[in-house]
Design an enzyme around this catalytic site. Sequence first.
Site, PDB file in Angstrom:
ATOM      1  CG  HIS A   9      -6.746  -0.355   1.042  1.00 40.70           C
ATOM      2  ND1 HIS A   9      -6.114  -1.496   0.672  1.00 40.70           N
ATOM      3  CD2 HIS A   9      -5.797   0.597   1.095  1.00 40.70           C
ATOM      4  CE1 HIS A   9      -4.841  -1.252   0.505  1.00 40.70           C
ATOM      5  NE2 HIS A   9      -4.610   0.004   0.745  1.00 40.70           N
TER       6      HIS A   9
HETATM    7  C1  UD1 Z   1      -3.320   3.659   4.325  1.00 36.81           C
HETATM    8  C2  UD1 Z   1      -2.127   3.889   3.405  1.00 36.81           C
HETATM    9  C3  UD1 Z   1      -2.002   2.775   2.380  1.00 36.81           C
HETATM   10  C4  UD1 Z   1      -2.054   1.409   3.033  1.00 36.81           C
HETATM   11  C5  UD1 Z   1      -3.327   1.310   3.875  1.00 36.81           C
HETATM   12  C6  UD1 Z   1      -3.437  -0.043   4.532  1.00 36.81           C
HETATM   13  C7  UD1 Z   1      -1.649   6.245   3.025  1.00 36.81           C
HETATM   14  C8  UD1 Z   1      -1.730   7.372   2.064  1.00 36.81           C
HETATM   15  N1  UD1 Z   1      -2.268   5.120   2.671  1.00 36.81           N
HETATM   16  O1  UD1 Z   1      -4.502   3.869   3.585  1.00 36.81           O
HETATM   17  O2  UD1 Z   1      -0.766   2.899   1.698  1.00 36.81           O
HETATM   18  O3  UD1 Z   1      -2.031   0.388   2.057  1.00 36.81           O
HETATM   19  O4  UD1 Z   1      -3.299   2.348   4.859  1.00 36.81           O
HETATM   20  O5  UD1 Z   1      -4.444  -0.174   5.428  1.00 36.81           O
HETATM   21  O6  UD1 Z   1      -1.050   6.372   4.057  1.00 36.81           O
HETATM   22  N2  UD1 Z   1     -10.043   4.465   8.963  1.00 36.81           N
HETATM   23  C9  UD1 Z   1     -10.751   3.964  10.048  1.00 36.81           C
HETATM   24  N3  UD1 Z   1     -10.055   3.360  11.039  1.00 36.81           N
HETATM   25  C10 UD1 Z   1      -8.706   3.244  11.030  1.00 36.81           C
HETATM   26  C11 UD1 Z   1      -8.002   3.778   9.929  1.00 36.81           C
HETATM   27  C12 UD1 Z   1      -8.683   4.374   8.899  1.00 36.81           C
HETATM   28  O7  UD1 Z   1     -11.966   4.038  10.113  1.00 36.81           O
HETATM   29  O8  UD1 Z   1      -8.149   2.664  11.974  1.00 36.81           O
HETATM   30  C13 UD1 Z   1     -10.809   5.067   7.840  1.00 36.81           C
HETATM   31  C14 UD1 Z   1     -11.132   6.503   8.016  1.00 36.81           C
HETATM   32  O9  UD1 Z   1     -12.436   6.680   7.530  1.00 36.81           O
HETATM   33  C15 UD1 Z   1     -10.175   7.208   7.070  1.00 36.81           C
HETATM   34  C16 UD1 Z   1      -9.954   6.180   5.986  1.00 36.81           C
HETATM   35  O10 UD1 Z   1     -10.098   4.920   6.638  1.00 36.81           O
HETATM   36  O11 UD1 Z   1     -10.673   8.404   6.616  1.00 36.81           O
HETATM   37  C17 UD1 Z   1      -8.607   6.258   5.337  1.00 36.81           C
HETATM   38  O12 UD1 Z   1      -7.554   6.114   6.272  1.00 36.81           O
HETATM   39  P1  UD1 Z   1      -6.096   6.654   5.918  1.00 36.81           P
HETATM   40  O13 UD1 Z   1      -5.227   6.460   7.070  1.00 36.81           O
HETATM   41  O14 UD1 Z   1      -6.193   8.016   5.323  1.00 36.81           O
HETATM   42  O15 UD1 Z   1      -5.586   5.752   4.703  1.00 36.81           O
HETATM   43  P2  UD1 Z   1      -5.862   4.247   4.313  1.00 36.81           P
HETATM   44  O16 UD1 Z   1      -6.895   4.206   3.256  1.00 36.81           O
HETATM   45  O17 UD1 Z   1      -6.073   3.400   5.523  1.00 36.81           O
END
Ligand code: UD1
Length: 357
Positions: A203
Amino acid sequence: MKIASIIGARPNFIKTAVVSREIRKEFEEILIHTGQHYDYEMSGLFFEELEIPEPDYNLGIGSGMQGEQIGKMLIATESVLLKEKPDLALVYGDTNSTLGGALAAVKLHIPVAHVEAGLRSFDRSMPEEINRVLTDHASDLLFCPTQAAVDNLAKEGITGGVRLVGDVMADTLEYNREIAEKRSGILEELDLLDKEYLVATVHRQSNTDNRENLENIISAFCELELPIIFAAHPRAVKYMKQYGLCRKLSNNIRLIKPPGYLDMLKLMAHSSKILTDSGGIQKEAYMLKVPCITLRENTEWVETVRDGWNVLVGSARAEIIKMAREFKPVGEQRDIFGRNAAERIRRCIKEVNAGLV
Ligand code: UD1
């Protein structure tokens, strides 16, 4: 004493579970969920399984660019903190919710306590590294999981308020290990035999948003003989679709939705090896005595590599294949992560309470 705990993403929930249970023995806790993670599999499921109390506030921030996400968190958290007037803000780990919460609190002169302080990858291109450094420098109380974390803070001139308490994720794992064995039916559901499959998670931005890296990783997985249970984070799925990689998966790869904590724990415990770019999973693999192949160039959990149970391969295709086939840890496990970290945190907060408020 009133404590505002600010959480928002999956790794925050896993850490909050044990700490929240402890601090509620003595203090009032207000739980603020930023809404960074919002899918049931990424959020609600963890609250249910780990029996985390219902958040008092859900700020509903959701996904977005880093600045947009943290900016919205700052605005929304500030207004809750102004209303609730807590004596301490508690933040966890290294997510955008961690930094958003710490920044909102410190600007209002509310003391900040950081659980999992002092970790460093020394890779400033990781959003999590910036979040860690800034959160630590904004914190009054820094709860470190390892001696290496304490040493990192000392090198940055942070010595006041630093406490070596051990790792709260070790508490969560200990508490749930037997429960997972009894309750999770994931092995039967996926028709898996003990030690005859691999578990994979991907991820990190550097692996998902970068086409070449993601292609290398997936094509390495396709070469392997054992079944791979690929517990795919929404970010990984989004980019696999974008790069047309879902069509290219070989039959040994089984893409599943992100499992809950108990299913993931059972899957990891019975796997032959784990391939991951997660921070938390590297240490869970160590504690479960499962060899870990880390899809990164660096790690915050240096002890797991030093002890021979974790190997860093980045996104190098040939190296991933080689290690997935051949890696055999030789060293012994040590008690790196300690025990009863959550209880120590509660005691520390009590001890310094007089000085903080
Ligand atoms: C975040 C944390 C990371 C952690 C990870 C665990 C930051 C910078 N990163 O990364 O440290 O290890 O979570 O999961 O805070 N999305 C969904 N559904 C959700 C959540 C996210 O579809 O419930 C998708 C969206 O497309 C989004 C992408 O995941 O754009 C990234 O989500 P984001 O919250 O920015 O960071 P993570 O990659 O989840």
